[in-house]
Motif scaffolding. Structure first.
Motif, PDB file in Angstrom:
ATOM      1  N   SER A   1     -25.789  59.060  37.775  1.00  0.00           N
ATOM      2  CA  SER A   1     -27.213  58.872  38.089  1.00  0.00           C
ATOM      3  C   SER A   1     -27.386  58.065  39.365  1.00  0.00           C
ATOM      4  O   SER A   1     -28.337  58.306  40.130  1.00  0.00           O
ATOM      5  CB  SER A   1     -27.940  58.206  36.916  1.00  0.00           C
ATOM      6  OG  SER A   1     -27.304  57.013  36.522  1.00  0.00           O
TER       7      SER A   1
ATOM      8  N   ASP B   1     -20.945  67.155  40.180  1.00  0.00           N
ATOM      9  CA  ASP B   1     -22.093  68.000  39.889  1.00  0.00           C
ATOM     10  C   ASP B   1     -22.092  69.191  40.831  1.00  0.00           C
ATOM     11  O   ASP B   1     -21.905  69.057  42.027  1.00  0.00           O
ATOM     12  CB  ASP B   1     -23.432  67.251  39.984  1.00  0.00           C
ATOM     13  CG  ASP B   1     -23.388  66.025  40.858  1.00  0.00           C
ATOM     14  OD1 ASP B   1     -23.899  64.982  40.433  1.00  0.00           O
ATOM     15  OD2 ASP B   1     -22.837  66.100  41.975  1.00  0.00           O
TER      16      ASP B   1
ATOM     17  N   VAL C   1     -31.187  64.276  32.118  1.00  0.00           N
ATOM     18  CA  VAL C   1     -29.895  64.787  31.652  1.00  0.00           C
ATOM     19  C   VAL C   1     -28.792  63.783  31.950  1.00  0.00           C
ATOM     20  O   VAL C   1     -27.910  63.521  31.121  1.00  0.00           O
ATOM     21  CB  VAL C   1     -29.584  66.136  32.327  1.00  0.00           C
ATOM     22  CG1 VAL C   1     -28.255  66.675  31.825  1.00  0.00           C
ATOM     23  CG2 VAL C   1     -30.686  67.140  32.061  1.00  0.00           C
ATOM     24  N   TYR C   2     -28.852  63.201  33.137  1.00  0.00           N
ATOM     25  CA  TYR C   2     -27.827  62.238  33.549  1.00  0.00           C
ATOM     26  C   TYR C   2     -27.867  60.985  32.681  1.00  0.00           C
ATOM     27  O   TYR C   2     -26.818  60.500  32.223  1.00  0.00           O
ATOM     28  CB  TYR C   2     -28.014  61.884  35.018  1.00  0.00           C
ATOM     29  CG  TYR C   2     -27.443  62.920  35.969  1.00  0.00           C
ATOM     30  CD1 TYR C   2     -26.403  62.601  36.837  1.00  0.00           C
ATOM     31  CD2 TYR C   2     -27.918  64.220  35.986  1.00  0.00           C
ATOM     32  CE1 TYR C   2     -25.869  63.541  37.705  1.00  0.00           C
ATOM     33  CE2 TYR C   2     -27.397  65.170  36.846  1.00  0.00           C
ATOM     34  CZ  TYR C   2     -26.367  64.824  37.701  1.00  0.00           C
ATOM     35  OH  TYR C   2     -25.834  65.762  38.543  1.00  0.00           O
TER      36      TYR C   2
ATOM     37  N   GLN D   1     -31.189  72.674  39.760  1.00  0.00           N
ATOM     38  CA  GLN D   1     -31.412  71.413  40.460  1.00  0.00           C
ATOM     39  C   GLN D   1     -32.127  70.413  39.548  1.00  0.00           C
ATOM     40  O   GLN D   1     -32.718  70.787  38.536  1.00  0.00           O
ATOM     41  CB  GLN D   1     -32.247  71.631  41.704  1.00  0.00           C
ATOM     42  CG  GLN D   1     -33.705  71.962  41.446  1.00  0.00           C
ATOM     43  CD  GLN D   1     -34.519  71.820  42.713  1.00  0.00           C
ATOM     44  OE1 GLN D   1     -34.106  72.248  43.783  1.00  0.00           O
ATOM     45  NE2 GLN D   1     -35.678  71.189  42.596  1.00  0.00           N
ATOM     46  N   HIS D   2     -32.097  69.126  39.942  1.00  0.00           N
ATOM     47  CA  HIS D   2     -32.686  68.062  39.113  1.00  0.00           C
ATOM     48  C   HIS D   2     -33.672  67.243  39.930  1.00  0.00           C
ATOM     49  O   HIS D   2     -33.315  66.659  40.952  1.00  0.00           O
ATOM     50  CB  HIS D   2     -31.588  67.146  38.554  1.00  0.00           C
ATOM     51  CG  HIS D   2     -30.689  67.838  37.577  1.00  0.00           C
ATOM     52  ND1 HIS D   2     -30.900  67.813  36.219  1.00  0.00           N
ATOM     53  CD2 HIS D   2     -29.598  68.605  37.769  1.00  0.00           C
ATOM     54  CE1 HIS D   2     -29.970  68.530  35.613  1.00  0.00           C
ATOM     55  NE2 HIS D   2     -29.166  69.021  36.536  1.00  0.00           N
ATOM     56  N   ASP D   3     -34.921  67.197  39.464  1.00  0.00           N
ATOM     57  CA  ASP D   3     -35.941  66.348  40.062  1.00  0.00           C
ATOM     58  C   ASP D   3     -36.164  65.092  39.234  1.00  0.00           C
ATOM     59  O   ASP D   3     -37.037  64.283  39.556  1.00  0.00           O
ATOM     60  CB  ASP D   3     -37.257  67.116  40.198  1.00  0.00           C
ATOM     61  CG  ASP D   3     -37.214  68.158  41.301  1.00  0.00           C
ATOM     62  OD1 ASP D   3     -36.350  68.045  42.193  1.00  0.00           O
ATOM     63  OD2 ASP D   3     -38.036  69.091  41.272  1.00  0.00           O
ATOM     64  N   SER D   4     -35.428  64.939  38.144  1.00  0.00           N
ATOM     65  CA  SER D   4     -35.501  63.740  37.312  1.00  0.00           C
ATOM     66  C   SER D   4     -34.094  63.425  36.807  1.00  0.00           C
ATOM     67  O   SER D   4     -33.169  64.208  36.985  1.00  0.00           O
ATOM     68  CB  SER D   4     -36.461  63.944  36.133  1.00  0.00           C
ATOM     69  OG  SER D   4     -35.968  64.946  35.259  1.00  0.00           O
TER      70      SER D   4
ATOM     71  N   HIS E   1     -24.640  71.655  41.625  1.00  0.00           N
ATOM     72  CA  HIS E   1     -26.006  72.179  41.692  1.00  0.00           C
ATOM     73  C   HIS E   1     -26.597  71.747  43.033  1.00  0.00           C
ATOM     74  O   HIS E   1     -26.055  70.847  43.696  1.00  0.00           O
ATOM     75  CB  HIS E   1     -26.856  71.702  40.507  1.00  0.00           C
ATOM     76  CG  HIS E   1     -26.926  70.226  40.319  1.00  0.00           C
ATOM     77  ND1 HIS E   1     -27.675  69.398  41.131  1.00  0.00           N
ATOM     78  CD2 HIS E   1     -26.331  69.406  39.410  1.00  0.00           C
ATOM     79  CE1 HIS E   1     -27.546  68.143  40.721  1.00  0.00           C
ATOM     80  NE2 HIS E   1     -26.735  68.120  39.684  1.00  0.00           N
TER      81      HIS E   1
ATOM     82  N   TYR F   1     -38.823  72.131  32.406  1.00  0.00           N
ATOM     83  CA  TYR F   1     -38.906  71.293  33.608  1.00  0.00           C
ATOM     84  C   TYR F   1     -39.891  70.154  33.392  1.00  0.00           C
ATOM     85  O   TYR F   1     -39.623  69.011  33.762  1.00  0.00           O
ATOM     86  CB  TYR F   1     -39.333  72.152  34.801  1.00  0.00           C
ATOM     87  CG  TYR F   1     -39.519  71.367  36.076  1.00  0.00           C
ATOM     88  CD1 TYR F   1     -38.435  71.109  36.924  1.00  0.00           C
ATOM     89  CD2 TYR F   1     -40.772  70.869  36.447  1.00  0.00           C
ATOM     90  CE1 TYR F   1     -38.606  70.388  38.093  1.00  0.00           C
ATOM     91  CE2 TYR F   1     -40.939  70.150  37.610  1.00  0.00           C
ATOM     92  CZ  TYR F   1     -39.852  69.908  38.435  1.00  0.00           C
ATOM     93  OH  TYR F   1     -40.012  69.182  39.593  1.00  0.00           O
TER      94      TYR F   1
ATOM     95  N   GLU G   1     -32.729  75.700  33.718  1.00  0.00           N
ATOM     96  CA  GLU G   1     -34.167  75.583  33.515  1.00  0.00           C
ATOM     97  C   GLU G   1     -34.701  76.812  32.792  1.00  0.00           C
ATOM     98  O   GLU G   1     -34.135  77.904  32.905  1.00  0.00           O
ATOM     99  CB  GLU G   1     -34.835  75.420  34.893  1.00  0.00           C
ATOM    100  CG  GLU G   1     -36.251  74.858  34.832  1.00  0.00           C
ATOM    101  CD  GLU G   1     -37.304  75.932  35.056  1.00  0.00           C
ATOM    102  OE1 GLU G   1     -38.491  75.622  34.890  1.00  0.00           O
ATOM    103  OE2 GLU G   1     -36.947  77.085  35.368  1.00  0.00           O
TER     104      GLU G   1
END
Length: 401
Positions: free
Chosen positions: A200, A268, A254-255, A248-251, A270, A364, A332
């Motif tokens: 993270s 990672d 998950v981490y 992709q991750h905007d938050s 992605h 999402y 997603e």
């Protein structure tokens, strides 16, 4: 009165939590802000023009009500969120928004924004530019991408009021390269010392580049590397070494869930992880435009990077190099691309004896961390106990029930 200078690590945190702050200040002081969507847009051209390169991204914690008036809910969540935020005026300080045609979702975002000007004539929209990048390994594709790089160079130069010259391009490339090199140092530390740099940490720091000047970002990352490198061993027991792959991750949900369960995220695969900075751009005899063309045709990861065999080779090499114990596939709910690649990638992991966990149809907006924890806990526990089979998959119907 002396203005407070924010420590580098604080600047990184601010750029992650309030990414528009520095860009808005730049705009308010008379500077130009060029927004971009994803790592498939040449930030080097933006830096070469002396503009602020601002990553326009979604907000998973906000409902996309404004955008949903026009955009169907089967579109990718982050695209729906970006569209809604533009309608709501969140990015009214952006002078030009560059959208790549690296996926169908981004192309649809471009079309919807073109039409939204007709639907909402009283709203202020940034000027938009489609960077029609092709990521296929053909000579004629490369010539097309080169023309697109030149077109974007001209568009940004016209907007800034001066043409972008050869020396400007070289400077812009080196500026962004320095930020990438700093992130690679931090990533090496994550691989070797997950007790001081977590997954993270890496994700937050990598995404912060979209809310900072790249030179300031590189300085801040360098400072973070020095700070963490000097930290003594903290005695924390390292959990299973995990890779997060897929969307992709905007938050950070998950981490943080994986780390709370005891996993160490050391890799990672992605577009918003280490693949966003794993290549620097080397300017050869062909000059900077040719170097940019090669990078965005071949080395800038998207969901439609071809050939898939090359991407799978990179994936398995990362698994081996990072000493990954298990892979979490996170997709997603409206993904229509990456899921098709999963069976072949699962087979590659099976053959290598690396367990995997498949999490499709993930929301999402407003992600359910408790459901994630329930789904991931058995996988992490089996990795820690050394009892995981060659694959661990969760029933998609169970995940969406």
């Amino acid at each position: 009165m002396t203005e407070r200078v924010e420590p580098p690590t604080d600047a990184l945190a601010t750029a992650w939590t309030v990414p528009e702050l520095a860009a808005r200040r730049h705009h308010d002081s008379g500077g130009m802000v060029v927004g971009y969507v994803s790592n498939n847009v040449p930030r080097e051209l933006i830096a070469a023009a002396g503009a602020f390169a601002f990553e326009v991204r979604g907000a998973p914690d906000r409902s996309p009500e404004a955008g949903d008036t026009y955009m169907e809910d089967f579109h990718d969540g982050h695209v729906r969120s970006i569209f809604s935020r533009i309608l709501e005026g969140d990015f009214d300080f952006v002078d030009l928004l560059v959208i790549p045609r690296s996926t169908e979702a981004y192309l649809q975002l471009y079309y919807y924004l073109l039409e939204a000007r007709k639907w909402e004539p009283d709203r202020r929209f940034p000027a938009i530019h489609l960077f029609d990048v092709l990521q296929t390994p053909f000579w004629h594709s490369g010539r097309y991408v080169r023309a697109q790089v030149e077109a974007l160079r001209q568009r940004i130069g016209e907007l800034s009021g001066r043409p972008i010259g050869e020396n400007d391009l070289r400077s812009g490339i080196e500026t962004v390269n320095r930020s990438r090199r700093s992130l690679r140092e931090l990533n090496d530390m994550r691989r070797n010392r997950p007790d001081v740099v977590s997954g993270s940490d890496l994700l937050r720091t990598a995404r912060a580049v979209g809310g900072m000047d790249p030179r300031e970002h590189a300085d801040a990352v360098d400072a973070l590397v020095r700070e963490r490198g000097a930290a003594p061993a903290n005695g924390r027991t390292h959990g299973p070494r995990v890779m997060v792959k897929g969307t992709q991750h905007d938050s950070l949900e998950v981490y943080t869930v994986l780390e709370e369960l005891g996993a160490s995220i050391v890799a990672d695969d992605h577009p918003t992880g280490e693949r966003a900075f794993d290549h620097t751009i080397e300017v050869g005899d062909g000059g900077p435009i040719e170097a940019l063309t090669h990078h965005y045709q071949f080395d800038s990861l998207s969901a439609r990077s071809y050939p898939q065999s090359r991407q799978d080779e990179i994936f398995m090499r990362m698994v081996a190099d990072a000493g990954v114990d298990g892979v979490v596939f996170f997709l997603e709910e409206n993904d229509d691309t990456l899921g098709w690649d999963y069976p072949a990638q699962k087979k590659l992991l099976d053959e290598a004896g690396v367990p995997s966990c498949y999490l499709p149809y993930q929301p999402y907006f407003q992600p359910d961390t408790q459901r994630l924890r329930t789904a991931l806990a058995p996988f992490v526990e089996s990795l820690a106990a050394g009892t995981a089979g060659t694959t661990t998959a969760f029933d998609p119907e169970e995940m969406t029930a």
